[in-house]
Design an enzyme around this catalytic site. Structure first.
Site, short mmCIF file in Angstrom:
data_model
loop_
_atom_site.label_atom_id
_atom_site.label_comp_id
_atom_site.label_asym_id
_atom_site.label_seq_id
_atom_site.Cartn_x
_atom_site.Cartn_y
_atom_site.Cartn_z
N THR A 1 34.92 -33.24 -59.89
CA THR A 1 34.06 -32.06 -60.05
C THR A 1 33.79 -31.76 -61.52
O THR A 1 32.88 -31.01 -61.85
CB THR A 1 34.68 -30.78 -59.44
OG1 THR A 1 35.90 -30.49 -60.13
CG2 THR A 1 34.94 -30.94 -57.97
N ARG B 1 34.63 -17.18 -59.02
CA ARG B 1 36.10 -17.26 -58.98
C ARG B 1 36.69 -15.87 -59.17
O ARG B 1 35.98 -14.95 -59.57
CB ARG B 1 36.62 -18.19 -60.09
CG ARG B 1 36.23 -19.64 -59.91
CD ARG B 1 36.88 -20.57 -60.93
NE ARG B 1 36.50 -21.95 -60.68
CZ ARG B 1 36.97 -22.99 -61.34
NH1 ARG B 1 37.85 -22.83 -62.31
NH2 ARG B 1 36.58 -24.22 -61.06
N CYS C 1 39.50 -34.90 -62.23
CA CYS C 1 38.86 -34.43 -60.99
C CYS C 1 37.36 -34.71 -61.06
O CYS C 1 36.71 -34.39 -62.05
CB CYS C 1 39.11 -32.94 -60.82
SG CYS C 1 38.29 -32.25 -59.36
N GLU D 1 40.58 -20.13 -61.00
CA GLU D 1 40.49 -20.81 -59.72
C GLU D 1 41.61 -20.38 -58.77
O GLU D 1 42.75 -20.22 -59.18
CB GLU D 1 40.58 -22.32 -59.98
CG GLU D 1 40.16 -23.13 -58.80
CD GLU D 1 40.07 -24.61 -59.17
OE1 GLU D 1 40.83 -25.06 -60.04
OE2 GLU D 1 39.22 -25.29 -58.57
N ARG E 1 34.33 -23.94 -71.58
CA ARG E 1 35.31 -24.99 -71.86
C ARG E 1 34.74 -26.34 -71.48
O ARG E 1 33.89 -26.44 -70.60
CB ARG E 1 36.61 -24.73 -71.09
CG ARG E 1 36.51 -24.69 -69.56
CD ARG E 1 36.58 -26.03 -68.89
NE ARG E 1 36.83 -25.93 -67.47
CZ ARG E 1 36.50 -26.83 -66.58
NH1 ARG E 1 35.84 -27.91 -66.96
NH2 ARG E 1 36.78 -26.68 -65.31
N ARG F 1 32.60 -25.90 -68.03
CA ARG F 1 32.48 -24.71 -67.18
C ARG F 1 32.20 -23.54 -68.11
O ARG F 1 33.02 -23.19 -68.95
CB ARG F 1 33.76 -24.48 -66.38
CG ARG F 1 33.57 -23.42 -65.27
CD ARG F 1 34.73 -23.42 -64.30
NE ARG F 1 35.83 -22.59 -64.76
CZ ARG F 1 35.94 -21.27 -64.59
NH1 ARG F 1 34.99 -20.61 -63.94
NH2 ARG F 1 36.99 -20.61 -65.05
N GLU G 1 45.34 -30.35 -66.65
CA GLU G 1 44.63 -31.22 -65.71
C GLU G 1 43.92 -32.37 -66.44
O GLU G 1 43.83 -33.49 -65.92
CB GLU G 1 43.63 -30.38 -64.91
CG GLU G 1 42.89 -31.18 -63.87
CD GLU G 1 41.99 -30.31 -63.00
OE1 GLU G 1 42.35 -29.16 -62.71
OE2 GLU G 1 40.93 -30.81 -62.61
N ARG H 1 41.50 -29.56 -72.88
CA ARG H 1 40.50 -28.59 -72.43
C ARG H 1 40.16 -27.80 -73.69
O ARG H 1 41.02 -27.09 -74.24
CB ARG H 1 41.07 -27.66 -71.36
CG ARG H 1 41.20 -28.32 -69.98
CD ARG H 1 39.83 -28.43 -69.31
NE ARG H 1 39.84 -29.21 -68.08
CZ ARG H 1 39.96 -28.70 -66.86
NH1 ARG H 1 40.13 -27.41 -66.68
NH2 ARG H 1 39.90 -29.49 -65.81
P1 ADP Z 1 39.13 -23.82 -65.91
O1 ADP Z 1 38.20 -23.00 -66.65
O2 ADP Z 1 39.80 -24.80 -66.78
O3 ADP Z 1 38.45 -24.44 -64.74
P2 ADP Z 1 40.57 -21.63 -64.50
O4 ADP Z 1 39.52 -21.30 -63.51
O5 ADP Z 1 41.94 -21.78 -63.99
O6 ADP Z 1 40.34 -22.97 -65.31
O7 ADP Z 1 40.56 -20.49 -65.61
C1 ADP Z 1 41.46 -20.56 -66.69
C2 ADP Z 1 41.67 -19.22 -67.33
O8 ADP Z 1 40.50 -18.83 -68.01
C3 ADP Z 1 41.99 -18.11 -66.35
O9 ADP Z 1 42.97 -17.28 -66.90
C4 ADP Z 1 40.70 -17.37 -66.25
O10 ADP Z 1 40.83 -16.01 -65.89
C5 ADP Z 1 40.19 -17.50 -67.67
N1 ADP Z 1 38.75 -17.28 -67.79
C6 ADP Z 1 37.76 -17.96 -67.19
N2 ADP Z 1 36.56 -17.48 -67.53
C7 ADP Z 1 36.79 -16.44 -68.38
C8 ADP Z 1 35.96 -15.53 -69.08
N3 ADP Z 1 34.63 -15.59 -69.01
N4 ADP Z 1 36.57 -14.61 -69.87
C9 ADP Z 1 37.91 -14.54 -69.98
N5 ADP Z 1 38.72 -15.38 -69.33
C10 ADP Z 1 38.19 -16.32 -68.55
N1 ARG Z 2 41.84 -30.46 -55.97
C1 ARG Z 2 41.43 -29.11 -55.71
C2 ARG Z 2 40.63 -29.08 -54.43
O1 ARG Z 2 40.18 -30.12 -54.01
C3 ARG Z 2 40.62 -28.52 -56.86
C4 ARG Z 2 39.27 -29.13 -57.05
C5 ARG Z 2 38.42 -28.57 -58.17
N2 ARG Z 2 39.15 -27.87 -59.16
C6 ARG Z 2 39.78 -28.43 -60.18
N3 ARG Z 2 40.51 -27.67 -60.94
N4 ARG Z 2 39.66 -29.71 -60.45
O2 ARG Z 2 40.44 -28.03 -53.87
#
Ligand code: ADP
Ligand code: ARG
Length: 343
Positions: free
Chosen positions: A260, A296, A258, A301, A113, A267, A212, A216
């Site tokens: 990060t 994760r 954010c 997250e 993403r 990601r 966020e 995305r």
């Molecule tokens: P972001 O990717 O935007 O940082 P999250 O960590 O919250 O957000 O993940 C968002 C969703 O994507 C969650 O449901 C997570 O399980 C799913 N996800 C992340 N990576 C994968 C993957 N490789 N395959 C399937 N689902 C995924």
């Molecule tokens: N604000 C949260 C922290 O500082 C998340 C930071 C990174 N993750 C994110 N989804 N932006 O722990």
């Protein structure tokens, strides 16, 4: 507000970098869109267990509050915003990687993403209700013009049944609700209005709207064909970029709420089953650290792993091209699979 209180167990980037002197220097500053230091740090003050603790409210936050944000950015991305420039490369022809798991034994799915925000609006934490609705309208109208594999439908959150919403979250397609870090940052205001999800029939191409970040953009599919996932994403981003102007800075790359996520805002992750290696967490972490990967849980997250399945992704996003970030993830995943086989 006086200098905030951070409990002694707090280790966030915010509490480590915000000295009382810096607080004094920045406390009365306000961006043209009216964003203040107190708003910038609110999430990290409310949530002392934050790892970072700050959210920018607009493009100008990154210059006006640079004395606080630059050191945080430098530490997270190993990139010096004062002297370096971010370079982007999303050309799938430059990727040249094989599927790290051609037998389909370890990788359940791959997802890549990127975050994007519209140049002409403040970022989510500082977006007014009316502006959020305009962003939703602009983005969903634009998405409707996509065709071929990217053709799909926009589903506003307000129109989704509770059952469908839960199922989409369970199946890893949709964002969760009620994140306390986003809540304190002001990112959940007027929820669920103005938020939604676009996806094609196969759910291999999806766009989250006004979570966020304003967008995305997501490409995902079962298995470990990372190159195919990246190619689809690259194509989608190219198409959207023809129709929308995203917030971009020569130093910091794509601007996100954010820090990060700055730079590539990318990601790239796999869901990978490593039942043996997960019993040797020290080794697992050592491999991930060497390749700068983040671990994760299975629901993203702040979630836990289940049945030895982990979400493994690139940690750095700025000062690295998209192609490099994906390669780095693939190389680390290859080594994780080797280790799992060996045990
Ligand atoms: P972001 O990717 O935007 O940082 P999250 O960590 O919250 O957000 O993940 C968002 C969703 O994507 C969650 O449901 C997570 O399980 C799913 N996800 C992340 N990576 C994968 C993957 N490789 N395959 C399937 N689902 C995924
Ligand atoms: N604000 C949260 C922290 O500082 C998340 C930071 C990174 N993750 C994110 N989804 N932006 O722990």
């Amino acid at each position: 507000m006086p200098y905030p209180h951070f409990p002694k167990e707090c280790t966030s980037a915010l509490c480590r970098h915000l000295t009382p002197e810096l607080y004094e220097e920045l406390r009365d500053k306000k961006t043209r869109y009216g964003y203040t230091l107190d708003q910038l740090i609110r999430s990290g003050v409310d949530n002392p267990d934050s790892s970072i603790g700050v959210y920018a409210g607009d493009e100008e936050s990154y210059t006006l509050f640079a004395p606080l944000l630059d050191p945080i950015i430098r530490e997270y991305h190993r990139f010096d915003p004062r002297t370096q420039r971010h370079v982007s490369d999303m050309d799938p022809d430059h990727l040249q990687i094989d599927n790290p798991d051609p037998e389909n034994a370890y990788i359940l799915s791959t997802r890549i993403r990127v975050g994007r925000n519209l140049h002409c609006f403040p970022l989510g934490p500082n977006l007014a209700r009316r502006e959020r609705l305009i962003v939703e309208c602009m983005v969903s109208d634009t998405l409707r013009t996509l065709d071929g594999e990217l053709a799909g439908r926009y589903y506003p959150l307000t129109g989704l049944s509770e059952e469908d919403r839960k199922q989409l979250i369970e199946d890893h397609f949709l964002f969760k609700e009620g994140d306390r870090f986003l809540e304190s940052a002001g990112l959940n205001r007027d929820w669920p209005e103005g938020r939604g999800i676009y996806h094609n029939d196969d759910k291999t191409f999806l766009v989250w709207v006004n979570e966020e970040d304003q967008l995305r953009i997501i490409s995902m599919q079962p298995g470990g064909d990372i190159a195919q996932v990246f190619t689809r994403l690259s194509h989608a981003v190219t198409e959207l970029q023809k129709r929308l102007t995203f917030a971009f800075d020569e130093r910091l790359g794509y601007l996100t709420s954010c820090p990060t996520n700055l730079g590539t805002a990318m990601r790239a992750s796999v869901h990978i089953r490593l039942p043996k290696l997960s019993k040797e967490m020290e080794r697992f972490h050592a491999i991930c650290d060497r390749h700068e990967l983040q671990i994760r849980g299975i629901h993203g997250e702040h979630s836990e792993s289940e049945e030895g399945i982990f979400d493994v992704s690139n940690r750095r996003r700025l000062g690295i091209t998209e192609v490099e970030a994906v390669r780095q993830m693939a190389a680390g995943v290859r080594e994780l699979i080797e280790a799992e086989k060996e045990i």
